[in-house]
Write a protein that holds these residues in place. Structure first.
Motif, PDB file in Angstrom:
ATOM      1  N   PRO A 181      43.645  30.620  43.892  1.00 29.51           N
ATOM      2  CA  PRO A 181      42.579  31.331  44.619  1.00 29.51           C
ATOM      3  C   PRO A 181      42.161  32.644  43.951  1.00 29.51           C
ATOM      4  CG  PRO A 181      44.226  30.523  46.166  1.00 29.51           C
ATOM      5  CD  PRO A 181      44.771  30.260  44.790  1.00 29.51           C
ATOM      6  N   ALA A 213      38.401  33.637  42.549  1.00 29.21           N
ATOM      7  CA  ALA A 213      37.696  34.878  42.905  1.00 29.21           C
ATOM      8  C   ALA A 213      37.403  35.716  41.657  1.00 29.21           C
ATOM      9  CB  ALA A 213      38.527  35.678  43.901  1.00 29.21           C
ATOM     10  N   VAL A 249      41.947  38.435  49.175  1.00 31.15           N
ATOM     11  CA  VAL A 249      42.238  37.012  48.919  1.00 31.15           C
ATOM     12  C   VAL A 249      43.649  36.682  49.389  1.00 31.15           C
ATOM     13  CG1 VAL A 249      42.632  35.304  47.088  1.00 31.15           C
ATOM     14  CG2 VAL A 249      40.622  36.813  46.987  1.00 31.15           C
TER      15      VAL A 249
END
Lengths: 418, 418
Positions: B293, B297, B332
């Motif tokens: 993740p 990002a 995140v």
């Protein structure tokens, strides 16, 4: 509602807050259903800064490089306005001259628009995207950036409107065209409509509302041109008058003007200089031998007065020209002294030109007589006169400018209700 | 003498006087017989002003418009330098990215150069015309202006040098590449030569002399790159050393470096942040569930340390990243808490990365041991370690940065004669 080109000058986009105000004007027209293109100038002060750098780099500099440098000002504004519009939820895209493309001739620094290929713009405008076009610039045959000369963004806007078959609204720091400069005569009245021809005369006679070439272009392509203020409240500004005209002044064909005035306005210019050549040998071709070399030096001469001097053998020639050209003109004339054979060369910058403009003059006698009488009553001496079908201009002592303007404004009954 | 690309940054062209100084450097190389192209940045402060306007226009703004606005800075400088060169009698012409053309991919704001069509430039350079190219910009597949990201003018220069098969001289406000930052250690010594690989490591480890991508590009295309100062006297600056290298630092292939040092330099970076995730359930795929993740990002992670915690069932994961990405990374990671199942998320910005770089490491053992010993002697705790073939980096308490740099500079015998 059709297509609309909106043009905003340097003071209207001087900072981000003002650019936001411009965006609200655009928003209003988009919401009214128009397909909108916006033409913007450089932020106030930017062009002067860029020109200053060019001069600091070299007193005499390559016009191609000047163009590439100076054109950047409008490019910045077009991008910033596109960002602000997008932020308000209005699809927008900036366009530099070469991207549109605005094709010009190759005269760098003072190019003329040759053709605009607006097909891509038209397509995107139909899809609802506002086109934000950098004014004042194009691309020359040499594939280099050209500029149209100072004030050229008006011309960009009118040419784009012609290419898009659109109306053109010129937003400026005044709210329309006045019968004369309101700073000189508080009784000056805003005109609802004025003909292309009159506007053209006013622009070239010193009224600084519109650039002369933009009016010429509008006249040729019959682009309806509206002069209005960018400082009115954006949401109140669309309250049109009953006859359908907008809140500013509409510059249009004279057939569209129902109620015609004999005189529409009084213009003045203090950018004049006067040159006198005394005791020129009065022989055939003497005028050509003087004005030919001046034309070759790219100096435009305005009023010319020639009279035989008292000795009957020589003539005195007096003419006016733009004050900025004076030094160059004197150099040219001094170089001609032996060839032409004159006695004395004098000059003055203490002169101004005051003009009466009106389409109605064509069919009305006595306009000039009234002008001369009004000035005589105030004791103002006329140094030179030029006329055209729709204007009379006189050269007077600069100190009397304001007095002359007010006297004439009153004499022709141009005062507003206030 | 062959072709030469000279690149000048923002402080070297900050005003017309400095642009004149740049022109004198160019003049020297032209007189020495080089065919010269010059790549220029925007005048110092210009890009910041333009970026500030974009932000004021809208916090989040269209990268296409940002590019069109920000690229104007380099366009102005290129025109001004062309004018100054012409004024000195040196034929010159400015080139914007789209005019060259410098073709890039479509990633506005951080575009990569795809191809440069330098045929027209090459032709004119052969005819003796200096090409002044606006750095930092190109044109994307959408025919709109792109920019290469901050500092991209170095990359423009190297890419142009590759296209022209030229040498590339990067003029900056320091006179070369040093063994470490002279502001931290006055004994820092200028390197005559450094390999591409070492320069690449130094650039990405915090040495701000050259932009990382420009070094990558130089390495791939074997462009000889010289770092030198634009503030040296233009006429004295060509006193080359006996071995033919210039007055600055030559970045070149390692085969061209005769006398190789084990360690060439000490770099440091204070742009680091550290994130720790405590008591992560230690199951297969847990790393992927965290770093996947983050990568999505667009956050680059640098050093990673993972160790099993005292309970034997969970792990602690610590990693570093650029300080500017910290906030986004924490967001995140907070969103992953339930899915990943960790106990605690902590972070710190009081860290710095200190690195030892040298091609000689490949063939010399004990470099790392010496580093750890030197730091231990000063009582500096190492929080994380990463290594590559030619560098060792450690993460330490930010307060000890200068102490560590000086200790290592001395330990590897990098001091100059002074």
């Amino acid at each position: 509602m059709g297509r609309l080109v909106m043009k905003f000058g340097g003071t209207s986009v001087a900072d981000i807050e003002r650019i936001r105000n411009v965006a609200r004007h655009v928003e209003r027209e988009v919401k009214a259903g128009h397909e909108v293109a916006v033409v913007v100038s450089a932020m106030a002060g930017t062009t002067d800064r860029l020109v200053g750098w060019c001069r600091e780099a070299a007193a005499v500099h390559d016009a191609r490089e000047y163009d590439a440098i100076v054109a950047s000002g409008e490019q910045v504004t077009s991008g910033l306005l596109a960002i602000v519009l997008q932020d308000m939820g209005i699809p927008a895209r900036s366009w530099h001259g070469w991207q549109v493309s605005v094709k010009t001739d190759g005269v760098h620094g003072a190019a003329r628009i040759a053709a605009i290929d607006a097909s891509e713009l038209r397509k995107r405008m139909e899809q609802g995207q506002v086109a934000v076009v950098a004014g004042f610039q194009g691309i020359g045959p040499d594939k280099r950036i050209t500029t149209l000369g100072r004030g050229g963004s008006d011309t960009s806007a009118v040419a784009l409107a012609a290419a898009l078959e659109a109306r053109c609204d010129i937003y400026t720091d005044v709210d329309g065209v006045y019968t004369t400069d309101p700073r000189i005569d508080s009784k000056a009245r805003k005109l609802d409509r004025v003909s292309y021809e009159e506007m053209l005369e006013m622009a070239s006679l010193g009224a600084k509302v519109l650039q002369t070439r933009s009016v010429e272009l509008a006249m040729v392509y019959k682009v309806p041109l509206q002069v209005r203020s960018s400082f009115e409240a954006p949401d109140a500004a669309n309250q049109n008058r009953p006859d359908g005209s907008g809140p500013g002044t509409l510059v249009c064909d004279e057939d569209s003007i129902v109620e015609q005035h004999v005189v529409s306005g009084i213009a003045y210019s203090k950018d004049e200089a006067k040159v006198s050549i005394r005791k020129v040998k009065d022989k055939p071709g003497v005028s050509a031998s003087i004005f030919g070399p001046l034309a070759e030096a790219d100096i435009s001469v305005d009023m010319i007065v020639q009279n035989v001097s008292t000795d009957g053998e020589t003539a005195n020639i007096t003419f006016t020209l733009a004050r900025k050209d004076l030094r160059k003109a004197l150099e040219v004339l001094q170089g001609l002294k032996d060839k032409v054979g004159y006695h004395e060369l004098t000059h003055s910058v203490d002169v101004s030109k005051v003009s009466v403009v009106g389409i109605g003059m064509r069919s009305h006698a006595g306009v000039a007589a009234k002008m001369f009488k009004s000035l005589a009553e105030k004791g103002i001496n006329i140094q030179a006169i030029t006329t055209s079908e729709i204007k009379i201009s006189v050269l007077i002592d600069e100190a009397y400018t304001e007095l002359a303007v007010r006297a004439l404004h009153s004499a022709y009954g141009l005062e507003g209700a206030n």
